[in-house]
Write a protein that holds these residues in place. Structure first.
Motif, PDB file in Angstrom:
ATOM      1  N   GLY A  53       0.792  -1.220   0.000  1.00 16.95           N
ATOM      2  CA  GLY A  53       0.000   0.000   0.000  1.00 16.95           C
ATOM      3  C   GLY A  53       0.828   1.275   0.000  1.00 16.95           C
ATOM      4  O   GLY A  53       0.315   2.356  -0.265  1.00 16.95           O
ATOM      5  N   HIS A  58       4.418   9.747  -1.941  1.00 17.43           N
ATOM      6  CA  HIS A  58       3.020  10.115  -1.775  1.00 17.43           C
ATOM      7  C   HIS A  58       2.716  10.279  -0.292  1.00 17.43           C
ATOM      8  O   HIS A  58       3.404   9.737   0.567  1.00 17.43           O
ATOM      9  N   PRO A  61      -3.699   9.875   2.912  1.00 16.44           N
ATOM     10  CA  PRO A  61      -4.876  10.439   2.243  1.00 16.44           C
ATOM     11  C   PRO A  61      -5.656  11.433   3.099  1.00 16.44           C
ATOM     12  O   PRO A  61      -6.823  11.233   3.437  1.00 16.44           O
ATOM     13  N   THR A  70      -5.844  12.650  -6.688  1.00 20.65           N
ATOM     14  CA  THR A  70      -5.662  11.325  -6.090  1.00 20.65           C
ATOM     15  C   THR A  70      -4.251  10.791  -6.305  1.00 20.65           C
ATOM     16  O   THR A  70      -3.807   9.915  -5.568  1.00 20.65           O
ATOM     17  N   SER A  71      -3.542  11.310  -7.268  1.00 23.88           N
ATOM     18  CA  SER A  71      -2.184  10.836  -7.528  1.00 23.88           C
ATOM     19  C   SER A  71      -1.184  11.318  -6.471  1.00 23.88           C
ATOM     20  O   SER A  71      -0.058  10.833  -6.414  1.00 23.88           O
ATOM     21  N   TYR A  73      -1.699  11.026  -3.218  1.00 18.68           N
ATOM     22  CA  TYR A  73      -1.920  10.296  -1.969  1.00 18.68           C
ATOM     23  C   TYR A  73      -1.797   8.790  -2.187  1.00 18.68           C
ATOM     24  O   TYR A  73      -1.967   8.283  -3.291  1.00 18.68           O
ATOM     25  N   ASN A  75      -3.070   4.830  -1.388  1.00 18.49           N
ATOM     26  CA  ASN A  75      -4.364   4.172  -1.294  1.00 18.49           C
ATOM     27  C   ASN A  75      -4.641   3.837   0.176  1.00 18.49           C
ATOM     28  O   ASN A  75      -3.847   3.154   0.821  1.00 18.49           O
ATOM     29  N   VAL A  77      -6.946   1.857   1.405  1.00 20.69           N
ATOM     30  CA  VAL A  77      -7.551   0.543   1.619  1.00 20.69           C
ATOM     31  C   VAL A  77      -6.598  -0.445   2.308  1.00 20.69           C
ATOM     32  O   VAL A  77      -7.007  -1.121   3.259  1.00 20.69           O
TER      33      VAL A  77
END
Length: 124
Positions: A53, A58, A61, A70-71, A73, A75, A77
């Motif tokens: 992850g 980056h 989030p 979004t690029s 940060y 992910n 999940v």
């Protein structure tokens, strides 16, 4: 091949930890050692998910300084999966330890072979 292992050292460590836990789970007869092996395997999976992850450069989030792309940060999940897995793992470990205590009170040993023999004797 050497450069791939060096670049993915966290994943390699996760696989080695999983192997150690798996070996511990299957080679030991003691129930406490089996629980420790399962926890080592859990930790290896969490390390692997966290490594997958992570994206270098980056950020977490959380929108800061008005950057909404979004690029910029990582992910979220995998982090959520790791946190959920840790909570479930602690609960399962507590249940396994409670059952191990009951088995010890019943059979006065933590060796699975001896417990199996005593169970077989009771059935006959």
């Amino acid at each position: 091949m050497g450069t791939n292992l060096a670049a993915n050292y966290v994943e390699v460590i996760a696989v080695i930890l999983f192997g150690i836990g798996f070996t511990d789970l299957f080679l030991h007869k003691n129930l406490i050692m089996k629980i420790i092996g399962l926890n080592i395997m859990d930790t290896a999976v969490y390390l692997f998910l966290a490594a997958k992850g992570y994206i270098a450069g980056h950020k977490a989030p959380i929108i800061v300084d008005g950057v909404q792309s979004t690029s910029a940060y990582i992910n979220p999940v995998p982090g959520g999966l790791v946190l959920t897995g840790i909570v479930v793992s602690v609960s399962v470990t507590a249940l396994m330890l409670a059952l191990t205590i009951r088995l010890y009170q019943q059979y006065h040993t933590l060796n699975l072979d001896i417990i199996a023999m005593k169970v077989k004797e009771k059935e006959e």
